[in-house]
Enzyme design. Structure first.
Site, PDB file in Angstrom:
ATOM      1  N   HIS A 306       0.851  -1.192   0.000  1.00 46.75           N
ATOM      2  CA  HIS A 306       0.000   0.000   0.000  1.00 46.75           C
ATOM      3  C   HIS A 306       0.883   1.236   0.000  1.00 46.75           C
ATOM      4  CE1 HIS A 306      -3.197   2.830   1.103  1.00 46.75           C
ATOM      5  NE2 HIS A 306      -4.016   1.886   0.729  1.00 46.75           N
ATOM      6  N   ASP A 363      -7.966  -5.313  -0.140  1.00 46.20           N
ATOM      7  CA  ASP A 363      -8.393  -6.174  -1.256  1.00 46.20           C
ATOM      8  C   ASP A 363      -8.008  -7.636  -1.092  1.00 46.20           C
ATOM      9  OD1 ASP A 363      -7.547  -3.341  -3.151  1.00 46.20           O
ATOM     10  OD2 ASP A 363      -9.574  -4.118  -2.840  1.00 46.20           O
TER      11      ASP A 363
HETATM   12  C1  SDX Z   1      -6.177   0.121  -2.939  1.00 42.56           C
HETATM   13  O1  SDX Z   1      -4.444   4.612  -2.018  1.00 42.56           O
HETATM   14  C2  SDX Z   1      -5.387   3.987  -1.410  1.00 42.56           C
HETATM   15  O2  SDX Z   1      -5.821   4.362  -0.352  1.00 42.56           O
HETATM   16  C3  SDX Z   1      -5.950   2.802  -2.172  1.00 42.56           C
HETATM   17  C4  SDX Z   1      -6.984   1.951  -1.428  1.00 42.56           C
HETATM   18  C5  SDX Z   1      -8.267   2.716  -1.186  1.00 42.56           C
HETATM   19  O3  SDX Z   1      -9.002   2.334  -0.257  1.00 42.56           O
HETATM   20  O4  SDX Z   1      -8.582   3.632  -1.992  1.00 42.56           O
HETATM   21  O5  SDX Z   1      -6.451   1.522  -0.183  1.00 42.56           O
HETATM   22  C6  SDX Z   1      -7.347   0.721  -2.258  1.00 42.56           C
HETATM   23  O6  SDX Z   1      -5.903   0.484  -4.058  1.00 42.56           O
HETATM   24  C7  SDX Z   1      -5.328  -0.857  -2.188  1.00 42.56           C
HETATM   25  C8  SDX Z   1      -4.096  -1.323  -3.019  1.00 42.56           C
HETATM   26  C9  SDX Z   1      -4.555  -2.425  -3.960  1.00 42.56           C
HETATM   27  N1  SDX Z   1      -3.443  -2.810  -4.895  1.00 42.56           N
HETATM   28  C10 SDX Z   1      -2.837  -3.973  -4.792  1.00 42.56           C
HETATM   29  O7  SDX Z   1      -3.019  -4.795  -3.896  1.00 42.56           O
HETATM   30  C11 SDX Z   1      -1.879  -4.253  -5.953  1.00 42.56           C
HETATM   31  C12 SDX Z   1      -0.561  -4.832  -5.417  1.00 42.56           C
HETATM   32  N2  SDX Z   1       0.139  -3.767  -4.692  1.00 42.56           N
HETATM   33  C13 SDX Z   1       0.930  -2.851  -5.407  1.00 42.56           C
HETATM   34  O8  SDX Z   1       1.140  -2.918  -6.717  1.00 42.56           O
HETATM   35  C14 SDX Z   1       1.527  -1.717  -4.616  1.00 42.56           C
HETATM   36  O9  SDX Z   1       1.798  -2.171  -3.366  1.00 42.56           O
HETATM   37  C15 SDX Z   1       0.694  -0.470  -4.585  1.00 42.56           C
HETATM   38  C16 SDX Z   1       0.332  -0.029  -5.965  1.00 42.56           C
HETATM   39  C17 SDX Z   1      -0.542  -0.710  -3.785  1.00 42.56           C
HETATM   40  C18 SDX Z   1       1.518   0.623  -3.911  1.00 42.56           C
HETATM   41  O10 SDX Z   1       2.603   0.852  -4.716  1.00 42.56           O
HETATM   42  P1  SDX Z   1       3.643   2.027  -4.374  1.00 42.56           P
HETATM   43  O11 SDX Z   1       3.298   2.724  -3.129  1.00 42.56           O
HETATM   44  O12 SDX Z   1       3.822   2.845  -5.611  1.00 42.56           O
HETATM   45  O13 SDX Z   1       4.920   1.230  -4.028  1.00 42.56           O
HETATM   46  P2  SDX Z   1       5.953   0.650  -5.083  1.00 42.56           P
HETATM   47  O14 SDX Z   1       5.212   0.092  -6.269  1.00 42.56           O
HETATM   48  O15 SDX Z   1       7.000   1.675  -5.341  1.00 42.56           O
HETATM   49  O16 SDX Z   1       6.544  -0.570  -4.250  1.00 42.56           O
HETATM   50  C19 SDX Z   1       7.582  -0.345  -3.300  1.00 42.56           C
HETATM   51  C20 SDX Z   1       8.439  -1.608  -3.388  1.00 42.56           C
HETATM   52  C21 SDX Z   1       8.848  -1.948  -4.815  1.00 42.56           C
HETATM   53  O17 SDX Z   1      10.071  -2.668  -4.734  1.00 42.56           O
HETATM   54  P3  SDX Z   1      11.466  -1.819  -4.978  1.00 42.56           P
HETATM   55  O18 SDX Z   1      11.298  -1.086  -6.308  1.00 42.56           O
HETATM   56  O19 SDX Z   1      11.576  -0.874  -3.811  1.00 42.56           O
HETATM   57  O20 SDX Z   1      12.530  -2.871  -5.019  1.00 42.56           O
HETATM   58  O21 SDX Z   1       7.664  -2.723  -2.925  1.00 42.56           O
HETATM   59  C22 SDX Z   1       7.488  -3.656  -3.989  1.00 42.56           C
HETATM   60  C23 SDX Z   1       7.785  -2.928  -5.285  1.00 42.56           C
HETATM   61  O22 SDX Z   1       8.301  -3.829  -6.254  1.00 42.56           O
HETATM   62  N3  SDX Z   1       6.086  -4.066  -3.939  1.00 42.56           N
HETATM   63  C24 SDX Z   1       5.646  -5.308  -4.088  1.00 42.56           C
HETATM   64  C25 SDX Z   1       4.255  -5.245  -3.938  1.00 42.56           C
HETATM   65  N4  SDX Z   1       3.890  -3.993  -3.715  1.00 42.56           N
HETATM   66  C26 SDX Z   1       5.017  -3.256  -3.719  1.00 42.56           C
HETATM   67  N5  SDX Z   1       6.310  -6.481  -4.348  1.00 42.56           N
HETATM   68  C27 SDX Z   1       5.525  -7.574  -4.450  1.00 42.56           C
HETATM   69  N6  SDX Z   1       4.168  -7.605  -4.303  1.00 42.56           N
HETATM   70  C28 SDX Z   1       3.511  -6.446  -4.057  1.00 42.56           C
HETATM   71  N7  SDX Z   1       2.201  -6.457  -3.914  1.00 42.56           N
END
Ligand code: SDX
Length: 428
Positions: A306, A363
């Protein structure tokens, strides 16, 4: 608001900028005069360190896993309140008296029907159209039917439009489901609660009586509450940006629905259950954990991570306990729940997820509940949009009623070619 200041040196100049404090949460550095004073922009793609507005609706502390709606913790609202009461709270800032709640619920109930012409919109879609595509189209089309409430400068128009959107989303969602399964639309039943009415419009059929199961109604209502609002997330920011141009509320909410559909946002509930189905049994979990950790593999654990929560999403905690309640009420079991619990356990004990502070979000478990109740995965994000509509309209109202509101217009770091003369085709 405090009046301390931050100073910085940029473009060879040292400038001071006001620092403002909210009631809780991080202070903000007011950079509105930065460009005029330094000729430079700030740079924050994805808005990881940017406050786009001030708001009194929802507060999140990502490190502590705290979510407050008008100051009330989500855990207490999920346990003691109802979606109608939380909707009133988000819109009006205070919990309603019993009379206020009764009046509000009655008003919403009396707006649940759709203009009969709108039913013909559904027949233009293929039966296998994704319900989110239908919802984007039908909600956007509402502005073609309700011209009597699109003067956004008129608080009464804003109130009517807000109530119409909150009231009609269950009807639109249920009709999208009915259309996909080839069953007749079921009209709203004003004798039922907001959530009970939705369940009947979705799962009832004209050929027989439909009995709402109280435990399912309670679980569904709680799921709506858990999704109602969430500060300045991507879809809420989309609604605010669309609304900042003066677009009508139906168009703004349609924009929010489109943004929510993405798998990185509200589409994650559908993607999370599809992921659990692909994993299948617990013995296959490690392979997917390894893929999620592999920088060269685009696969991510859906329902994990998140932007704000660097702790357990408090909504996921409630969602997990709700799975057990619904399973008991429906006397069902789903091996995917065990797979999800095991996946969470393995991931949270893995240094990769611990270091990156990746926890289950709202989710991760929701799809297991919705599937047990009978919804197809394609309806999961539709349900998220249904519930989030009250948050979107509350945030939209807060923005539009702010006298200092301006159109949102970010700038950029330009990386394209410098000025050059046109080359005639004959010389290329
Ligand atoms: C919702 O914003 C809100 O409030 C949203 C929400 C709401 O109520 O409105 O809460 C609802 O959208 C919840 C999120 C649902 N999405 C997912 O579950 C999809 C999977 N998660 C992600 O793709 C990710 O975690 C995000 C999009 C939710 C957040 O991404 P960020 O904050 O942009 O973080 P990032 O992509 O830069 O990740 C940071 C690191 C990265 O690794 P590095 O580049 O630092 O090496 O963490 C890793 C990412 O690769 N990472 C994950 C991961 N999520 C982040 N690695 C594996 N699995 C994951 N799910």
């Amino acid at each position: 608001m405090s009046d301390n200041k931050a100073s910085m040196t940029a473009g060879g100049k040292t400038i001071e900028m006001p620092v403002s404090s909210g009631t809780i949460g991080p202070d903000v550095i007011d950079i509105r005069k930065l460009y005029a004073q330094t000729g430079m922009f700030t740079y924050d793609p994805g808005f990881t360190s940017t406050a786009s507005c001030d708001s009194a609706i929802t507060y999140i502390d990502g490190d502590e896993g705290v979510l407050l709606h008008r100051g009330y913790p989500i855990g207490q609202l999920a346990e003691h309140s109802s979606f109608m009461e939380v909707s009133y709270l988000l819109l009006n800032g205070e919990l309603p008296s019993s009379q206020e709640l009764a009046d509000f619920s009655r008003t919403i109930t009396r707006h649940t029907m759709l203009h009969e012409q709108l039913a013909t919109f559904y027949r233009g879609f293929r039966r296998d159209a994704h319900p989110m595509a239908i919802m984007c189209g039908v909600v956007g089309a509402l502005s073609a039917f309700y011209h009597d409430s699109t003067d956004i400068a008129d608080p009464t128009h804003r109130k009517i439009s807000s109530h119409r959107l909150i009231a009609k989303m269950p009807t639109i969602a249920a009709m999208a489901y009915k259309y996909s399964v080839g069953q007749p639309f079921v009209y709203p039943d004003n004798k039922l609660s907001y959530t009970g009415n939705f369940l009947k419009m979705t799962f009832g059929v004209p050929a027989e009586e439909y009995e709402v199961i109280p435990a399912v109604e309670k679980a569904m209502d709680r799921i709506f509450t858990l999704h109602a609002d969430h500060e300045q997330n991507a879809s809420t920011s989309t609604v605010r940006l669309a609304g900042s141009s003066g677009a009508n509320p139906f168009a703004c909410i349609a924009a929010g629905i489109a943004c929510l559909w993405g798998p990185a946002h509200g589409g994650a509930n559908e993607a999370a259950l599809n992921m659990l189905k692909e994993i299948g049994t617990p013995d296959r979990i490690q392979h997917y954990i390894d893929r999620a950790k592999d920088k060269n593999d685009p696969f991510r654990l859906m329902g994990f991570g998140h932007r704000v929560y660097k702790n357990y999403d408090p909504r996921a905690t409630v969602m997990q306990s709700t799975v057990r309640e619904v399973f008991a009420a429906l006397n069902v079991q789903d091996p995917l729940f065990e797979t999800a619990l095991r996946l969470e356990e393995i991931a949270l004990s893995d240094p990769y997820f611990a270091e990156k502070k990746l926890f289950p979000n709202v989710d991760f478990y929701s799809g297991i509940i919705l599937s047990a109740i009978g919804f197809p995965t394609t309806m999961f994000t539709v349900l998220f949009a249904l519930a989030r509509t009250v948050g979107w309209v509350a945030q939209w109202n807060e923005m539009i009623s702010d006298p200092g509101q301006k159109i949102g217009r970010p700038r950029q770091l330009y990386t394209g070619p410098t000025s050059r003369d046109y080359v005639p085709l004959s010389e290329r």
